[in-house]
Enzyme design. Structure first.
Site, short mmCIF file in Angstrom:
data_model
loop_
_atom_site.label_atom_id
_atom_site.label_comp_id
_atom_site.label_asym_id
_atom_site.label_seq_id
_atom_site.Cartn_x
_atom_site.Cartn_y
_atom_site.Cartn_z
N SER A 46 0.81 -1.21 0.00
CA SER A 46 0.00 0.00 0.00
C SER A 46 0.85 1.26 0.00
CB SER A 46 -0.93 0.02 1.23
OG SER A 46 -0.17 0.05 2.42
N GLY A 47 2.18 1.11 0.02
CA GLY A 47 3.07 2.26 0.04
C GLY A 47 3.22 2.91 -1.32
N SER B 168 18.63 0.02 -1.98
CA SER B 168 18.80 1.44 -2.29
C SER B 168 20.25 1.73 -2.64
CB SER B 168 18.40 2.29 -1.09
OG SER B 168 18.79 3.65 -1.27
N TYR C 218 19.65 4.09 7.68
CA TYR C 218 19.06 3.65 6.41
C TYR C 218 20.11 2.99 5.53
CZ TYR C 218 16.31 3.79 2.09
OH TYR C 218 15.63 3.45 0.95
N ALA D 182 22.93 1.65 6.41
CA ALA D 182 23.42 0.41 7.01
C ALA D 182 22.44 -0.75 6.77
CB ALA D 182 23.64 0.61 8.51
N LYS E 163 20.23 -1.05 4.33
CA LYS E 163 20.18 -1.44 2.92
C LYS E 163 21.45 -2.19 2.51
CE LYS E 163 16.11 0.09 2.00
NZ LYS E 163 15.00 -0.86 1.71
#
Length: 240
Positions: free
Chosen positions: A12-13, A135, A148, A150, A152
């Site tokens: 749903s994102g 990412s 974030y 770290a 990914k």
């Protein structure tokens, strides 16, 4: 012909909704999870004939219950896509442990919980596919959100291990890693930050979210059977 089925965690994102659409267009039976945005989940479910499941990605009991529901309905799982993720701004010296733990839990612990629960169903498929959304920040690092970056980067070790453990069962595990895609988190980036980032992208434009979602569909196809433990990058040459 028996249709393949997919579970999209975080469907749903912003970017997840494009994946619900892409898998529907590829004639998959689509299931997806949501947590707080029930109205959007219902709209997606109605538009793409998808099954929406409310689940807390950090609650192992929720994930096991979802696994049992999919097992009862399909008896297998052909593709598991983990797209849910969060980003919290803070320099490392200012980051709180609570913030660090939230990001690590959502971006790294939750994918582990899902693959732990769903591996049995992926093996039943005979050609199961596990895809985590990565990412470019996991490759490059990022100023102001080490948590974030770290998490990914950490997905790489998880995916490679899962790929090795499941190779003999016909299950592949890969990362599809994005740069700046015109959806989801990118839409929340301040204009001045995005303008600065655009100057560093050799292709000089944002990624198309429909194209980005289609890459995941391709990686989940039965024909994508000899590529596993890899990172497929879609970032406009921001990182090579």
């Amino acid at each position: 012909m028996v249709k393949r089925n997919v579970l999209i965690v975080g469907g749903s994102g912003g970017l997840g909704s494009y994946m619900v659409k892409a898998f529907h267009n590829a004639e998959y039976d689509v299931s997806f999870t949501y947590y707080s945005n029930e109205d959007k989940a219902k709209a997606l479910s109605n538009e793409y004939y998808a099954d929406a499941y409310r689940a807390d990605s950090l609650c192992e009991a929720d994930i096991i219950a979802l696994k049992e529901a999919l097992d009862e309905k399909y008896g297998k799982l052909d593709a598991l896509v983990y797209v849910a993720g969060i980003f919290e701004d803070s320099l490392t010296v200012n980051m709180t442990l609570e913030s660090w733990n939230r990001v690590v839990a959502t971006n790294l612990t939750a994918p582990f919980l899902y693959i732990k629960a769903m591996t049995e169903l992926l093996r039943k498929s005979g050609s199961g596919r596990f895809v985590c959304i990565g990412s470019v920040m996991g490759d490059m690092g990022t100023y102001g959100s080490c948590s974030y970056a770290a998490t990914k980067a950490g997905l790489s070790g998880l995916i490679k291990s899962v790929a090795l453990e499941n190779a003999k069962y016909g299950v592949t595990a890969n990362i599809v890693s994005y740069g700046y895609i015109d959806a989801g988190m990118t839409n929340a980036v301040p204009d001045n930050v995005l303008e600065a980032a655009m100057k560093k992208i050799p292709m000089k434009h944002l990624g198309n979210p429909d194209d980005a979602a289609q890459i995941v569909v391709d990686v989940c196809s039965e024909h994508f059977s000899y590529v596993s433990g890899q990172t497929i990058r879609n970032n406009g040459l921001l990182y090579v």
